[in-house]
Design an enzyme around this catalytic site. Structure first.
Site, PDB file in Angstrom:
ATOM      1  N   HIS A 111      33.635 -75.067 -61.948  1.00 28.97           N
ATOM      2  CA  HIS A 111      34.941 -75.466 -62.482  1.00 28.97           C
ATOM      3  C   HIS A 111      35.546 -76.532 -61.577  1.00 28.97           C
ATOM      4  O   HIS A 111      35.023 -76.824 -60.504  1.00 28.97           O
ATOM      5  CB  HIS A 111      35.873 -74.266 -62.649  1.00 28.97           C
ATOM      6  CG  HIS A 111      36.231 -73.563 -61.371  1.00 28.97           C
ATOM      7  ND1 HIS A 111      35.313 -72.868 -60.607  1.00 28.97           N
ATOM      8  CD2 HIS A 111      37.421 -73.437 -60.720  1.00 28.97           C
ATOM      9  CE1 HIS A 111      35.926 -72.340 -59.562  1.00 28.97           C
ATOM     10  NE2 HIS A 111      37.202 -72.681 -59.604  1.00 28.97           N
TER      11      HIS A 111
ATOM     12  N   HIS B  84      38.383 -76.854 -59.852  1.00 24.09           N
ATOM     13  CA  HIS B  84      39.263 -76.635 -58.700  1.00 24.09           C
ATOM     14  C   HIS B  84      38.679 -77.304 -57.452  1.00 24.09           C
ATOM     15  O   HIS B  84      37.453 -77.344 -57.263  1.00 24.09           O
ATOM     16  CB  HIS B  84      39.467 -75.148 -58.460  1.00 24.09           C
ATOM     17  CG  HIS B  84      40.512 -74.540 -59.344  1.00 24.09           C
ATOM     18  ND1 HIS B  84      40.580 -73.197 -59.628  1.00 24.09           N
ATOM     19  CD2 HIS B  84      41.548 -75.119 -60.017  1.00 24.09           C
ATOM     20  CE1 HIS B  84      41.618 -72.962 -60.433  1.00 24.09           C
ATOM     21  NE2 HIS B  84      42.215 -74.114 -60.670  1.00 24.09           N
TER      22      HIS B  84
ATOM     23  N   ASP C 133      38.397 -76.629 -54.317  1.00 23.90           N
ATOM     24  CA  ASP C 133      37.530 -75.950 -53.350  1.00 23.90           C
ATOM     25  C   ASP C 133      36.091 -75.824 -53.853  1.00 23.90           C
ATOM     26  O   ASP C 133      35.220 -75.347 -53.127  1.00 23.90           O
ATOM     27  CB  ASP C 133      38.098 -74.580 -52.961  1.00 23.90           C
ATOM     28  CG  ASP C 133      38.274 -73.640 -54.139  1.00 23.90           C
ATOM     29  OD1 ASP C 133      38.649 -74.102 -55.228  1.00 23.90           O
ATOM     30  OD2 ASP C 133      38.053 -72.420 -53.967  1.00 23.90           O
TER      31      ASP C 133
ATOM     32  N   HIS D  35      38.934 -67.598 -65.963  1.00 21.88           N
ATOM     33  CA  HIS D  35      39.649 -68.057 -64.777  1.00 21.88           C
ATOM     34  C   HIS D  35      40.906 -68.788 -65.254  1.00 21.88           C
ATOM     35  O   HIS D  35      41.204 -68.823 -66.456  1.00 21.88           O
ATOM     36  CB  HIS D  35      38.730 -68.957 -63.949  1.00 21.88           C
ATOM     37  CG  HIS D  35      39.231 -69.264 -62.583  1.00 21.88           C
ATOM     38  ND1 HIS D  35      39.827 -68.328 -61.770  1.00 21.88           N
ATOM     39  CD2 HIS D  35      39.218 -70.428 -61.862  1.00 21.88           C
ATOM     40  CE1 HIS D  35      40.160 -68.889 -60.624  1.00 21.88           C
ATOM     41  NE2 HIS D  35      39.802 -70.158 -60.654  1.00 21.88           N
TER      42      HIS D  35
ATOM     43  N   ASP E 299      34.442 -68.636 -60.351  1.00 18.46           N
ATOM     44  CA  ASP E 299      35.620 -67.780 -60.216  1.00 18.46           C
ATOM     45  C   ASP E 299      35.912 -67.110 -61.555  1.00 18.46           C
ATOM     46  O   ASP E 299      35.930 -67.772 -62.598  1.00 18.46           O
ATOM     47  CB  ASP E 299      36.819 -68.598 -59.775  1.00 18.46           C
ATOM     48  CG  ASP E 299      36.653 -69.181 -58.379  1.00 18.46           C
ATOM     49  OD1 ASP E 299      35.593 -68.963 -57.767  1.00 18.46           O
ATOM     50  OD2 ASP E 299      37.589 -69.863 -57.909  1.00 18.46           O
TER      51      ASP E 299
ATOM     52  N   HIS F 164      33.155 -66.012 -51.714  1.00 21.09           N
ATOM     53  CA  HIS F 164      34.482 -66.514 -52.113  1.00 21.09           C
ATOM     54  C   HIS F 164      35.592 -65.569 -51.644  1.00 21.09           C
ATOM     55  O   HIS F 164      36.425 -65.117 -52.405  1.00 21.09           O
ATOM     56  CB  HIS F 164      34.517 -66.709 -53.638  1.00 21.09           C
ATOM     57  CG  HIS F 164      35.613 -67.642 -54.104  1.00 21.09           C
ATOM     58  ND1 HIS F 164      36.864 -67.186 -54.472  1.00 21.09           N
ATOM     59  CD2 HIS F 164      35.628 -68.978 -54.300  1.00 21.09           C
ATOM     60  CE1 HIS F 164      37.596 -68.209 -54.866  1.00 21.09           C
ATOM     61  NE2 HIS F 164      36.869 -69.318 -54.765  1.00 21.09           N
TER      62      HIS F 164
END
Length: 311
Positions: free
Chosen positions: A62, A64, A66, A139, A210, A268
């Protein structure tokens, strides 16, 4: 087949843990496949002794930061090393635009073909040995998990038996290995099934982005030899995990158990947890799924066949 963890921290790097990335180390001809690329991933690869010139495919779960902020620098460095081998990049909608705009705005020119695929649920890659399937997770933004399936492999030839039957080493071995029966000059028929060990089922690795607990995560992990699942929070923070679109240690264990997986690696981790907390996090998950470990940066995990300890 081995999985090298390059970053196991959630949200931001902490002492001893970088943000998310993992490299699947495959046989020589298939090189390295990277899953997510948080900031500093290329530094982690260098420290681990993995050459960017061996990198063939990147899978992003995804958008994001990080999980993505290390991507532009890594793509640029791979080009500066002089490789002209194409690189395939897979991920959610928006990945192509973000990468192309970033490279254009920074006047970064790649010396190799970058093939970007914005994925949808289903099979997204297949060759004669491996297949990759993806599906959506739950998520705060569009997020995917990836299931890497190794196709079944024919068993090894029974070399001592072949020698005893008088089969000369050479092309006949190759024909038998491919499942063909052969006839010797004296008329003896050698059946491939009689001189070959039982076929091995392929290995399965599931790498989830996530996610809250969801049915798609279980389906992607079904019967997997290794499941990599986020465990951002401990069991006591289930409400926070739900609010932020994440999972707890126990929820990750439940997914692995329901899927009938063989092994679970937790990753994570929230920055609130220190190395001293890892044993407790593992024990929470092991109460439900005993074959659980916590991942750490630079840990290398061998993906073994269910019926063999040395593969």
């Amino acid at each position: 087949m081995e999985l090298l963890f390059l970053g196991t921290s959630a949200g931001r790097p902490v002492q001893g843990r970088n943000v998310t990335a993992a490299a699947l180390l495959l046989p020589q001809e298939r090189g390295v496949w990277l899953f997510d690329c948080g900031e500093g991933t290329q530094h982690q690869l260098m420290r681990a002794g993995v050459k960017l010139t061996k990198l063939q495919q990147i899978f992003i779960t995804h958008m994001h930061g990080d999980h993505t902020f290390g991507l532009p620098g890594l793509l640029s460095t791979r080009s500066s090393l002089g490789t002209e081998e194409p690189l395939r990049l897979y991920g959610p909608s928006g990945l192509r635009d973000w990468v192309q705009r970033t490279l254009a705005l920074t006047d970064t020119r790649l010396g190799y073909a970058l093939e970007i695929t914005e994925v949808r649920p289903g099979a997204i890659y297949e060759d004669e040995r491996l297949r990759v399937v993806t599906d959506t997770l739950e998520h705060r933004v569009a997020c995917y998990g990836y299931r890497i399936e190794e196709k079944p492999q024919r068993g090894r030839l029974k070399a001592e038996l072949l020698q005893g039957l008088g089969v000369p080493f050479g092309p006949l071995y190759g024909q038998l290995k491919e499942g063909q029966d052969v006839q010797l000059p004296d008329g003896l028929l050698i059946r491939s099934d009689d001189v070959t060990e039982p076929a091995r089922s392929g290995r399965i690795v599931t790498i989830l982005g996530d996610t809250r607990p969801c049915a798609n995560a279980v389906r992607l992990a079904q019967g997997a030899d290794l499941v990599v699942h986020e465990a951002t929070f401990d069991a006591a923070l289930e409400d926070k995990a739900l609010a932020y679109g994440h999972s707890t240690t126990v929820q990750a264990a439940h997914t692995a158990s329901e899927a009938g997986a063989r092994r679970l690696l937790l990753t994570h981790f929230s920055a609130r947890f220190t190395e001293a907390d890892m044993a407790q996090l593992a024990e929470e998950a092991r109460a439900l799924f005993p074959a659980t470990e916590t991942a750490s940066d630079f840990a290398v995990v061998a993906v073994r066949h269910a019926n063999r300890a040395d593969a």
